[in-house]
Design an enzyme around this catalytic site. Sequence first.
Site, PDB file in Angstrom:
ATOM      1  CG  HIS A  13       7.966   0.444   6.075  1.00  0.00           C
ATOM      2  ND1 HIS A  13       7.490   0.788   4.830  1.00  0.00           N
ATOM      3  CD2 HIS A  13       8.447   1.588   6.612  1.00  0.00           C
ATOM      4  CE1 HIS A  13       7.674   2.091   4.631  1.00  0.00           C
ATOM      5  NE2 HIS A  13       8.259   2.595   5.694  1.00  0.00           N
ATOM      6  NE  ARG A  33       5.532   3.119  -1.605  1.00  0.00           N
ATOM      7  CZ  ARG A  33       6.005   3.715  -2.691  1.00  0.00           C
ATOM      8  NH1 ARG A  33       6.073   3.029  -3.837  1.00  0.00           N
ATOM      9  NH2 ARG A  33       6.402   4.981  -2.658  1.00  0.00           N
ATOM     10  NE  ARG A  92       9.405   1.862   0.443  1.00  0.00           N
ATOM     11  CZ  ARG A  92       9.490   2.207  -0.844  1.00  0.00           C
ATOM     12  NH1 ARG A  92       9.924   1.315  -1.723  1.00  0.00           N
ATOM     13  NH2 ARG A  92       9.155   3.418  -1.234  1.00  0.00           N
ATOM     14  CE  LYS A 104       2.365   4.690  -0.601  1.00  0.00           C
ATOM     15  NZ  LYS A 104       2.650   5.626   0.515  1.00  0.00           N
ATOM     16  CG  HIS A 162      10.494   7.861  -2.050  1.00  0.00           C
ATOM     17  ND1 HIS A 162      11.521   7.696  -1.152  1.00  0.00           N
ATOM     18  CD2 HIS A 162       9.494   7.042  -1.619  1.00  0.00           C
ATOM     19  CE1 HIS A 162      11.170   6.842  -0.221  1.00  0.00           C
ATOM     20  NE2 HIS A 162       9.941   6.420  -0.486  1.00  0.00           N
TER      21      HIS A 162
END
Length: 286
Positions: A236, A145, A239, A169, A262
Site C-alpha cells: 500500500h 492496489r 501506491r 473495486k 478513486h
Amino acid sequence: MLFSEAQEAFKKHLIYREMSGETVKGYMKDLRCFNRYMTDVYNGAIYVEDITTDDIEEYMHYLLDERELAPRSRNRYLFSLRSFLNYAVKKQWVEHNVASEVDPVKVMEEKKVALTEEEIDELLATIKHKIVKFSVAFLYYTGMRVNEAHNITFEDIDNERNRLLVNGKGKKQRYIPIAKSLKPHLENYLTNIRGPIDSPYLLATKKTGRLSAGYINYELHRATKELGWDKNVTCHALRRSFATNLLRKRVDVFKISKLLGHSSIKTTTVYLQLNENELQTDIDKL
C-alpha cells in the site's frame, strides 16, 4: 432470526451490491468471530434480536483482553457488526442498531509512508527475489492496489495502445498507461525472469501460479530492515508513493485520482504525503 441465517442473508446482500470478494470475505470473517464468541458465552445458538449493547461492549473487551487486538482491528470488528445490524434494521429483524451505541476505540494516527524516487531505486536494488522485485516495480509504476495487480492477466496488457486494463473495486474498470520507466522492468521480467509458467496471471510463480501480497510484503519488510529504514513499507505504501511522487512533479490531483481509480478526490488526498521541507519550499514562493 438465527444469527447464522441472518449472516447468510447479509452475505447475499453484499454480493447483490457487487461488493468485492475480499470485502465480502472480510465481513463474513468478522461476523463468524462474533457468532463464535456469543455462542460460547450463552452456550448455544443466538438470535439477532437478542443481541444487546452490553453484549457488544463485552465483546470489545474480549477482543482487547483475550485476543489482544490493536485499536484499528477492534474498530473493524465493530464496524462490521454495525453494517450487519443496519441491514437487520432494514429487514425489520430488529428495531434499532445496538452496535451504533458502542463507541469506537480511539486510534493514534499513524505516519503515512511515501517513498521518494531515490528510495524506490534503493529498495529495488536491495530486493533479491527477482519476481518480487518486478512486482514492487509494477506496483509502484502503476499505482495499483495489490489485489488489482494480483489479478492482471496477459490479456489485460494492451501493447498497441500502451496501456493496462485494471479491474478495480466494485467491478469498475479503468486503463492505466504503461510508464516509460516500467517498460524495461516489464520486458526484462517477461524475457528473462517469468519463464513458461502455466498461468494466465502476470505475477506468478512456478509453484502456485500466483504471487501473494503477503509474500511481497514479507520481502519488502526484509529489504527495509536490510536498508536500516525506520518505516513500514508495504504494498500500500508503494501506491501512496506513486501518488505522492506524481504530485511532486506537479501532476494535477484530478489526474492522479483517475489513475488510482478513486471515485472521490477526497479519497486521493489521503494518499498524498509531502514532507515539511517540500511544504516550506512551496510556501516560500509567496
